[in-house]
Motif scaffolding. Structure first.
Motif, PDB file in Angstrom:
ATOM      1  N   TRP A 277       0.838  -1.200   0.000  1.00 42.36           N
ATOM      2  CA  TRP A 277       0.000   0.000   0.000  1.00 42.36           C
ATOM      3  C   TRP A 277       0.871   1.248   0.000  1.00 42.36           C
ATOM      4  O   TRP A 277       0.589   2.213  -0.716  1.00 42.36           O
ATOM      5  CB  TRP A 277      -0.919   0.006   1.220  1.00 42.36           C
ATOM      6  CG  TRP A 277      -1.724   1.260   1.331  1.00 42.36           C
ATOM      7  CD1 TRP A 277      -2.885   1.566   0.696  1.00 42.36           C
ATOM      8  CD2 TRP A 277      -1.388   2.422   2.123  1.00 42.36           C
ATOM      9  NE1 TRP A 277      -3.309   2.837   1.045  1.00 42.36           N
ATOM     10  CE2 TRP A 277      -2.408   3.381   1.906  1.00 42.36           C
ATOM     11  CE3 TRP A 277      -0.340   2.721   2.989  1.00 42.36           C
ATOM     12  CZ2 TRP A 277      -2.400   4.626   2.542  1.00 42.36           C
ATOM     13  CZ3 TRP A 277      -0.322   3.963   3.620  1.00 42.36           C
ATOM     14  CH2 TRP A 277      -1.352   4.898   3.388  1.00 42.36           C
ATOM     15  N   VAL A 278       1.931   1.233   0.806  1.00 43.10           N
ATOM     16  CA  VAL A 278       2.860   2.362   0.832  1.00 43.10           C
ATOM     17  C   VAL A 278       3.497   2.551  -0.540  1.00 43.10           C
ATOM     18  O   VAL A 278       3.635   3.673  -1.041  1.00 43.10           O
ATOM     19  CB  VAL A 278       3.956   2.145   1.898  1.00 43.10           C
ATOM     20  CG1 VAL A 278       5.017   3.244   1.825  1.00 43.10           C
ATOM     21  CG2 VAL A 278       3.345   2.114   3.297  1.00 43.10           C
ATOM     22  N   ALA A 279       3.880   1.426  -1.179  1.00 43.12           N
ATOM     23  CA  ALA A 279       4.505   1.501  -2.503  1.00 43.12           C
ATOM     24  C   ALA A 279       3.561   2.112  -3.534  1.00 43.12           C
ATOM     25  O   ALA A 279       3.970   2.962  -4.338  1.00 43.12           O
ATOM     26  CB  ALA A 279       4.945   0.105  -2.953  1.00 43.12           C
ATOM     27  N   THR A 280       2.303   1.701  -3.519  1.00 46.51           N
ATOM     28  CA  THR A 280       1.345   2.255  -4.480  1.00 46.51           C
ATOM     29  C   THR A 280       1.085   3.734  -4.210  1.00 46.51           C
ATOM     30  O   THR A 280       0.916   4.518  -5.149  1.00 46.51           O
ATOM     31  CB  THR A 280       0.010   1.493  -4.424  1.00 46.51           C
ATOM     32  OG1 THR A 280      -0.520   1.518  -3.088  1.00 46.51           O
ATOM     33  CG2 THR A 280       0.203   0.040  -4.851  1.00 46.51           C
ATOM     34  N   VAL A 282       3.241   5.953  -2.765  1.00 50.46           N
ATOM     35  CA  VAL A 282       4.424   6.717  -3.172  1.00 50.46           C
ATOM     36  C   VAL A 282       4.542   6.760  -4.690  1.00 50.46           C
ATOM     37  O   VAL A 282       4.833   7.809  -5.278  1.00 50.46           O
ATOM     38  CB  VAL A 282       5.687   6.105  -2.542  1.00 50.46           C
ATOM     39  CG1 VAL A 282       6.954   6.777  -3.093  1.00 50.46           C
ATOM     40  CG2 VAL A 282       5.656   6.224  -1.023  1.00 50.46           C
ATOM     41  N   TYR A 283       4.308   5.611  -5.334  1.00 50.96           N
ATOM     42  CA  TYR A 283       4.415   5.548  -6.794  1.00 50.96           C
ATOM     43  C   TYR A 283       3.372   6.451  -7.450  1.00 50.96           C
ATOM     44  O   TYR A 283       3.677   7.171  -8.409  1.00 50.96           O
ATOM     45  CB  TYR A 283       4.232   4.108  -7.255  1.00 50.96           C
ATOM     46  CG  TYR A 283       4.494   3.902  -8.736  1.00 50.96           C
ATOM     47  CD1 TYR A 283       5.772   3.644  -9.202  1.00 50.96           C
ATOM     48  CD2 TYR A 283       3.451   3.957  -9.660  1.00 50.96           C
ATOM     49  CE1 TYR A 283       6.017   3.451 -10.553  1.00 50.96           C
ATOM     50  CE2 TYR A 283       3.677   3.779 -11.011  1.00 50.96           C
ATOM     51  CZ  TYR A 283       4.964   3.519 -11.452  1.00 50.96           C
ATOM     52  OH  TYR A 283       5.197   3.343 -12.790  1.00 50.96           O
ATOM     53  N   SER A 284       2.155   6.420  -6.952  1.00 52.02           N
ATOM     54  CA  SER A 284       1.086   7.236  -7.533  1.00 52.02           C
ATOM     55  C   SER A 284       1.401   8.722  -7.432  1.00 52.02           C
ATOM     56  O   SER A 284       1.159   9.491  -8.370  1.00 52.02           O
ATOM     57  CB  SER A 284      -0.244   6.947  -6.824  1.00 52.02           C
ATOM     58  OG  SER A 284      -0.629   5.602  -6.975  1.00 52.02           O
ATOM     59  N   ASN A 285       1.946   9.127  -6.290  1.00 52.91           N
ATOM     60  CA  ASN A 285       2.235  10.538  -6.077  1.00 52.91           C
ATOM     61  C   ASN A 285       3.484  11.030  -6.799  1.00 52.91           C
ATOM     62  O   ASN A 285       3.694  12.243  -6.914  1.00 52.91           O
ATOM     63  CB  ASN A 285       2.380  10.827  -4.577  1.00 52.91           C
ATOM     64  CG  ASN A 285       1.055  10.708  -3.841  1.00 52.91           C
ATOM     65  OD1 ASN A 285      -0.013  10.776  -4.452  1.00 52.91           O
ATOM     66  ND2 ASN A 285       1.114  10.512  -2.543  1.00 52.91           N
ATOM     67  N   ASN A 286       4.323  10.097  -7.273  1.00 57.68           N
ATOM     68  CA  ASN A 286       5.573  10.491  -7.905  1.00 57.68           C
ATOM     69  C   ASN A 286       5.702  10.040  -9.357  1.00 57.68           C
ATOM     70  O   ASN A 286       6.698  10.360 -10.007  1.00 57.68           O
ATOM     71  CB  ASN A 286       6.765   9.932  -7.120  1.00 57.68           C
ATOM     72  CG  ASN A 286       6.954  10.627  -5.795  1.00 57.68           C
ATOM     73  OD1 ASN A 286       7.431  11.745  -5.718  1.00 57.68           O
ATOM     74  ND2 ASN A 286       6.572   9.944  -4.733  1.00 57.68           N
ATOM     75  N   ALA A 287       4.711   9.307  -9.859  1.00 60.06           N
ATOM     76  CA  ALA A 287       4.810   8.742 -11.203  1.00 60.06           C
ATOM     77  C   ALA A 287       5.019   9.807 -12.276  1.00 60.06           C
ATOM     78  O   ALA A 287       5.768   9.607 -13.234  1.00 60.06           O
ATOM     79  CB  ALA A 287       3.566   7.919 -11.525  1.00 60.06           C
ATOM     80  N   LEU A 288       4.363  10.952 -12.126  1.00 59.63           N
ATOM     81  CA  LEU A 288       4.452  12.009 -13.133  1.00 59.63           C
ATOM     82  C   LEU A 288       5.400  13.131 -12.713  1.00 59.63           C
ATOM     83  O   LEU A 288       5.468  14.164 -13.383  1.00 59.63           O
ATOM     84  CB  LEU A 288       3.058  12.595 -13.400  1.00 59.63           C
ATOM     85  CG  LEU A 288       1.986  11.584 -13.818  1.00 59.63           C
ATOM     86  CD1 LEU A 288       0.669  12.292 -14.069  1.00 59.63           C
ATOM     87  CD2 LEU A 288       2.431  10.802 -15.037  1.00 59.63           C
ATOM     88  N   ARG A 289       6.120  12.903 -11.648  1.00 58.36           N
ATOM     89  CA  ARG A 289       7.025  13.938 -11.134  1.00 58.36           C
ATOM     90  C   ARG A 289       8.403  13.805 -11.784  1.00 58.36           C
ATOM     91  O   ARG A 289       8.944  12.702 -11.883  1.00 58.36           O
ATOM     92  CB  ARG A 289       7.154  13.809  -9.631  1.00 58.36           C
ATOM     93  CG  ARG A 289       7.890  14.964  -8.970  1.00 58.36           C
ATOM     94  CD  ARG A 289       8.086  14.693  -7.486  1.00 58.36           C
ATOM     95  NE  ARG A 289       8.600  15.882  -6.807  1.00 58.36           N
ATOM     96  CZ  ARG A 289       7.882  16.668  -6.035  1.00 58.36           C
ATOM     97  NH1 ARG A 289       6.601  16.401  -5.844  1.00 58.36           N
ATOM     98  NH2 ARG A 289       8.410  17.721  -5.453  1.00 58.36           N
ATOM     99  N   THR A 290       8.986  14.891 -12.211  1.00 57.86           N
ATOM    100  CA  THR A 290      10.322  14.894 -12.795  1.00 57.86           C
ATOM    101  C   THR A 290      11.216  15.819 -11.980  1.00 57.86           C
ATOM    102  O   THR A 290      10.740  16.582 -11.144  1.00 57.86           O
ATOM    103  CB  THR A 290      10.291  15.388 -14.254  1.00 57.86           C
ATOM    104  OG1 THR A 290       9.722  16.704 -14.304  1.00 57.86           O
ATOM    105  CG2 THR A 290       9.460  14.456 -15.126  1.00 57.86           C
ATOM    106  N   GLY A 291      12.511  15.728 -12.225  1.00 58.54           N
ATOM    107  CA  GLY A 291      13.438  16.580 -11.509  1.00 58.54           C
ATOM    108  C   GLY A 291      14.234  15.804 -10.489  1.00 58.54           C
ATOM    109  O   GLY A 291      14.478  14.598 -10.642  1.00 58.54           O
TER     110      GLY A 291
END
Length: 306
Positions: A277-280, A282-291
């Motif tokens: 659940w933590v992985a999903t 974190v992944y959801s919140n950072n999937a479209l993040r760049t930098g």
């Protein structure tokens, strides 16, 4: 009114079944993608083949050497300790390979914007579950192939005639701790890899977990036999991140009871859904993040932006 209520409940039930069925199909698509990507990679196939050949030859030479030295004499082998050591070695080897493949894939999809396409077609849960299962399946097949050639090489020189093996429950616990260890560490690696979007930042992101694995290897192989009855070691072996390394060695040294193994495995099993659940998240919140790399605290924010 009663009929209307029943109709609404039926509709909700059908939607739920459809959702589960859709997620299952999406996960199978991801698994197939991961498996085909690696089975079509000539470098992976060649490396696996060469390693399997090397292990097979080494086992054959080792078996021949034992026969020459021991003659017709038989000696009792501590099979439980042998399987425990083999399990820890296999777990570490598989985690080094699979974690690199998993984390680099996560970051590559983010940096190339492929993840944007994937998330429009596939949900986060089936995407991550499919990646872990697909890579894990390939890794397990590679280990079985390499281990199988070793057994074949040892068998061809009749090395088993020198050993009196009683595997017992060792093989069962080997599989249990291997699977639990892989899932836990793969999930942790996914969490850490999700916080970066560039390959050059990846090694620094997953470094804490890599260092932990090396520390665990040293503690398991060198300290556990000496401090087998210490309370701190027993307590540490119930912690999910450590149990996959410590419990097999305690089992091999006859320093653990069955109820302890079952309890530790149950704790690890309960922890896995929470970690996933933590992985999903974190992944959801950072999937479209760049930098640049973001902290885990920032990764839990509901609106990270792109």
């Amino acid at each position: 009114m009663k009929a209307k209520g029943m109709t609404q409940q039926t509709t909700q039930h059908e939607v739920g079944e459809k959702s589960v069925s859709t997620a299952y199909r999406e996960m199978l698509i991801v698994i197939r993608r991961e498996v085909l990507t690696r089975t079509k990679n000539k470098t992976i196939l060649l490396a696996t083949g060469l390693l399997a050949l090397t292990v097979g030859i080494g086992a054959g030479v080792g078996g021949w050497f034992l026969r020459e030295k021991m003659g017709d004499a038989s000696f009792q082998l501590d099979t439980r300790l042998l399987f425990a050591t083999a399990m820890v070695s296999a777990l570490l080897s598989s985690l080094v390979y699979s974690s690199q493949s998993l984390t680099s894939g996560v970051v590559e999809e983010k940096s190339s914007r492929v993840v944007e396409i994937l998330l429009t077609k596939i949900g986060v849960v089936p995407l991550l579950a499919g990646k872990m299962i697909g890579i894990g399946a390939i890794t397990l097949v590679q280990l079985l192939l390499i281990g199988g050639t070793g057994l074949l090489g040892f068998t061809l020189v009749d090395g088993w005639s020198l050993l009196e093996l009683e595997v017992g429950a060792a093989l069962l616990w080997f599989l249990v701790w291997f699977l639990l260890g892989y899932i836990i560490f793969a999930t942790m690696n996914t969490i850490l890899a999700s916080t970066v979007s560039r390959q050059e930042d990846l090694s620094a992101a997953v470094m804490p977990l890599s260092v932990l694995q090396m520390v665990l290897l040293v503690v398991t192989l060198y300290l556990t036999p000496t401090y087998l009855e210490e309370a701190w070691l027993k307590g540490l072996s119930f912690v999910p991140l450590f149990s996959s390394y410590l419990m097999p060695i305690r089992f091999g040294l006859d320093g653990v009871q069955t109820w302890e193994m079952v309890t530790a495995a149950s704790i690890a099993g309960v922890t896995i859904p929470l970690l996933f659940w933590v992985a999903t998240r974190v992944y959801s919140n950072n999937a479209l993040r760049t930098g640049s790399k973001v902290s885990l605290q920032q990764s839990f924010a509901s609106d990270n932006g792109a």
